[in-house]
Structure formats: structure tokens, C-alpha cells
Write a protein that holds these residues in place. Structure first.
Motif, PDB file in Angstrom:
ATOM      1  N   GLY A  27       0.195   1.881   0.337  1.00  0.00           N
ATOM      2  CA  GLY A  27       0.841   3.046  -0.266  1.00  0.00           C
ATOM      3  C   GLY A  27      -0.093   3.945  -1.043  1.00  0.00           C
ATOM      4  O   GLY A  27       0.272   5.070  -1.382  1.00  0.00           O
ATOM      5  N   HIS A 203       1.521   8.486  -4.626  1.00  0.00           N
ATOM      6  CA  HIS A 203       2.971   8.307  -4.566  1.00  0.00           C
ATOM      7  C   HIS A 203       3.190   7.041  -3.758  1.00  0.00           C
ATOM      8  O   HIS A 203       2.977   7.040  -2.545  1.00  0.00           O
ATOM      9  CB  HIS A 203       3.665   9.506  -3.911  1.00  0.00           C
ATOM     10  N   ALA A 204       3.584   5.983  -4.412  1.00  0.00           N
ATOM     11  CA  ALA A 204       3.668   4.694  -3.723  1.00  0.00           C
ATOM     12  C   ALA A 204       4.861   3.902  -4.229  1.00  0.00           C
ATOM     13  O   ALA A 204       5.487   4.234  -5.243  1.00  0.00           O
ATOM     14  CB  ALA A 204       2.375   3.900  -3.939  1.00  0.00           C
ATOM     15  N   SER A 205       5.141   2.818  -3.504  1.00  0.00           N
ATOM     16  CA  SER A 205       6.238   1.929  -3.868  1.00  0.00           C
ATOM     17  C   SER A 205       5.859   1.085  -5.079  1.00  0.00           C
ATOM     18  O   SER A 205       4.680   0.998  -5.465  1.00  0.00           O
ATOM     19  CB  SER A 205       6.560   1.009  -2.689  1.00  0.00           C
ATOM     20  N   ALA A 206       6.859   0.446  -5.652  1.00  0.00           N
ATOM     21  CA  ALA A 206       6.608  -0.457  -6.781  1.00  0.00           C
ATOM     22  C   ALA A 206       5.698  -1.600  -6.367  1.00  0.00           C
ATOM     23  O   ALA A 206       4.857  -2.056  -7.152  1.00  0.00           O
ATOM     24  CB  ALA A 206       7.941  -1.000  -7.310  1.00  0.00           C
ATOM     25  N   ALA A 207       5.835  -2.060  -5.110  1.00  0.00           N
ATOM     26  CA  ALA A 207       4.989  -3.156  -4.632  1.00  0.00           C
ATOM     27  C   ALA A 207       3.522  -2.741  -4.593  1.00  0.00           C
ATOM     28  O   ALA A 207       2.632  -3.508  -4.978  1.00  0.00           O
ATOM     29  CB  ALA A 207       5.450  -3.606  -3.247  1.00  0.00           C
ATOM     30  N   TRP A 209       2.071  -0.428  -6.398  1.00  0.00           N
ATOM     31  CA  TRP A 209       1.573  -0.330  -7.777  1.00  0.00           C
ATOM     32  C   TRP A 209       1.373  -1.713  -8.395  1.00  0.00           C
ATOM     33  O   TRP A 209       0.450  -1.915  -9.200  1.00  0.00           O
ATOM     34  CB  TRP A 209       2.537   0.506  -8.629  1.00  0.00           C
TER      35      TRP A 209
END
Length: 291
Positions: A27, A203-207, A209
Motif C-alpha cells: 500500500g 494513502h494505505a490500509s491500516a495493515a 501502516w
């Protein structure tokens, strides 16, 4: 704690690095993952050095810290991030399996160590057991490609950074060695991370990050407190052989977190790996050259 115990904690911390990096680069931009984590860890290092009132390194130590920074702050994170855009974490473990041997080689060149013949034989047997484990697990697939060359570059630079850092930690301590290397790198890592953010705003998913957070806090910072302390106390070559367990752990994390399959037949090879690691820890590793 003994050098082996500290080294084992470091290996446990690092065993999650490839899976976490793999999740992060799904991501986030690979250059941001590689250098952004160094910036985050560098800021933590500034705080640690200030609180601990660490004395500044000498001119000679700064030069050696530059070698550490090249290997573990820039080289390994960058090349693994690039490789894991197209390779699985399990595949990465195949190439990373040679890291203990590379670290032992640099222990001779940079740390002044002279491992015994029996030590080299046990280490070679361990490498063979690791590769057997990885083949049995199905991690070896496809032809050699650019990603594998990135992984080989990562291994070479990481082995150099481990050996130089382990030797320097005899003077500075494990925590201060990685902290000063991170601080030394901050102007470069900050600039590259900033360019990466401008080119590809994150801009990425919680996973993703969460993976980035792990490699920042643990892989790039806390793990080295234990690892460099272990190398300094127990010897770079000897404690470095504990890394033979790392691909086994990485495969386990990959199966657990990324659903990468590991068949039961690999268990026998994993046991052989542990036996060889035990031998490297019991054999006399040799002497440290003093002149």
C-alpha cells in the motif's frame, strides 16, 4: 543477559521484518517504506541519545558508523523493499538464508575475528539445513530475476552493517551504535523520504501502516538494541549464526499472517537447522585478532 540471549531476541525481532515489509509495500511506496522508517527510527534515536546523555563518537567512530548506516539503515531496507514489491516474504527468506555466512565473513574482514574450522563446518551445515527447509516448504519457485539481485545486495550490505556494528558496539554499546548511525543518516533519509512522499502521497490500509510501524519501531530501532549488544558480547561470527533460525521463523510468520503455505515435511529440516545452530553456539568460535 548473555550475548546469545540478546542475539536471539534480535533474531526474533528481525524475523518479522520481511512479512511486515511485504504488507507495507502493498500500500505504500517502496522508497517511502525504506527511508521513512529510518526517519521515524532516527527521531526516536535523537530522543534516546538526549535522555541517556550519550557522549559524541570520535572521528574514527563516525567513519565506522557511516559503514553501519550504509548497511543497515539504507542498504538492507531499500533493497528488501524493492524486492518485496514482486516477491513473497517466503521467497525473500530463501536469499536471506545466506546472511549468517556473509556476516561471519565480514566478522573476519571488519571485526577481526578468526572462527575455527569446526565453527565454519557447523555454519555450512546450518546453511544447508536452512536451504533444505526452504526448498521443502515450497518457497523456491521461478527463475532468478531482478528482485533476487536486490535481495542479494541487501544481504551483502546487511552482513557488512552487522559486522561493523557488532564490532563498534564493543565500544559504544548496542543501543548507542544503532542510534548514532540513524542520527548520522537523518539528513539523507529525510530528504529521500520527503521526495517519496511528494511523488507518491501515502494513502494505505491500516495493515500497510501497521507493517510500516513494525519495521520502524522494531526492525529499525529496538531490535538492534538487542542484536548489536549480542554481537558485541558473544562475538559477531558466533552470535551471527543465530540468524540461521530467522528464515524458519520468517516462514512461520508468513504462513500465519500472509497465508503463504508451509507443508509439514519442512519440520524435519527445521529441526536440523536448530541442531546446527546449537553446534555453532557450543563450538569455540576462534579468536579475535588484535593486530
Amino acid at each position: 543477559m548473555t550475548g546469545a540471549a540478546l542475539g536471539a531476541l534480535g533474531v526474533l525481532a528481525f524475523s518479522m521484518s520481511l512479512p511486515a515489509t511485504r504488507v507495507a509495500v502493498e500500500g505504500l511506496d517502496a522508497w517511502f517504506v525504506a527511508f521513512g522508517r529510518a526517519v521515524g527510527a532516527g527521531l526516536l534515536a535523537v530522543a534516546y541519545l538526549a535522555v541517556s546523555r550519550a557522549p559524541r563518537p570520535t572521528a574514527g567512530q563516525w567513519r565506522r558508523l557511516a559503514v553501519v548506516a550504509l548497511g543497515v539503515v539504507a542498504g538492507f531496507p531499500l533493497f528488501t523493499s524493492l524486492a518485496l514489491q514482486t516477491r513473497t516474504a517466503a521467497h525473500g527468506a530463501v536469499v536471506i538464508a545466506v546472511l549468517p555466512a556473509v556476516t561471519a565473513g565480514f566478522a573476519v574482514l571488519r571485526a577481526g575475528e578468526r572462527p575455527s574450522r569446526g565453527f565454519w563446518l557447523a555454519g555450512a551445515a546450518g546453511l544447508g539445513a536452512v536451504l533444505t527447509f526452504l526448498v521443502a516448504s515450497g518457497a523456491v519457485r521461478g527463475a532468478v530475476g531482478p528482485a533476487d539481485l536486490y535481495l542479494l545486495a541487501a544481504v551483502a550490505l546487511c552482513g557488512l552493517g552487522y559486522a561493523e556494528g557488532g564490532a563498534l558496539a564493543r565500544e559504544l554499546g548496542g543501543a548507542r551504535t544503532i542510534c548514532w548511525a540513524l542520527v548520522l543518516s537523518l539528513p539523507v533519509t529525510t530528504a529521500i523520504a520527503a521526495v517519496a512522499v511528494l511523488r507518491h502521497p501515502p494513502h494505505a490500509s491500516a495493515a500497510a501502516w501497521a507493517g510500516f510501524g513494525y519495521v520502524t519501531l522494531v526492525s529499525m530501532f529496538l531490535g538492534f538494541f538487542a542484536w548489536y549488544g549480542g554481537l558485541a558480547r558473544g562475538g559477531v561470527a558466533r552470535v551471527g549464526q543465530l540468524q540461521l533460525v530467522q528464515p524458519v521463523l520468517t516462514m512461520a510468520w508468513s504462513a500465519l499472517l500472509l497465508d503463504e503455505p508451509v507443508p509439514a515435511v519442512a519440520a524435519a529440516a527445521a529441526v536440523a537447522v536448530l541442531v546446527c545452530v546449537a553446534l555453532t553456539q557450543r563450538l569455540r568460535p576462534g579468536r579475535i585478532a588484535t593486530g
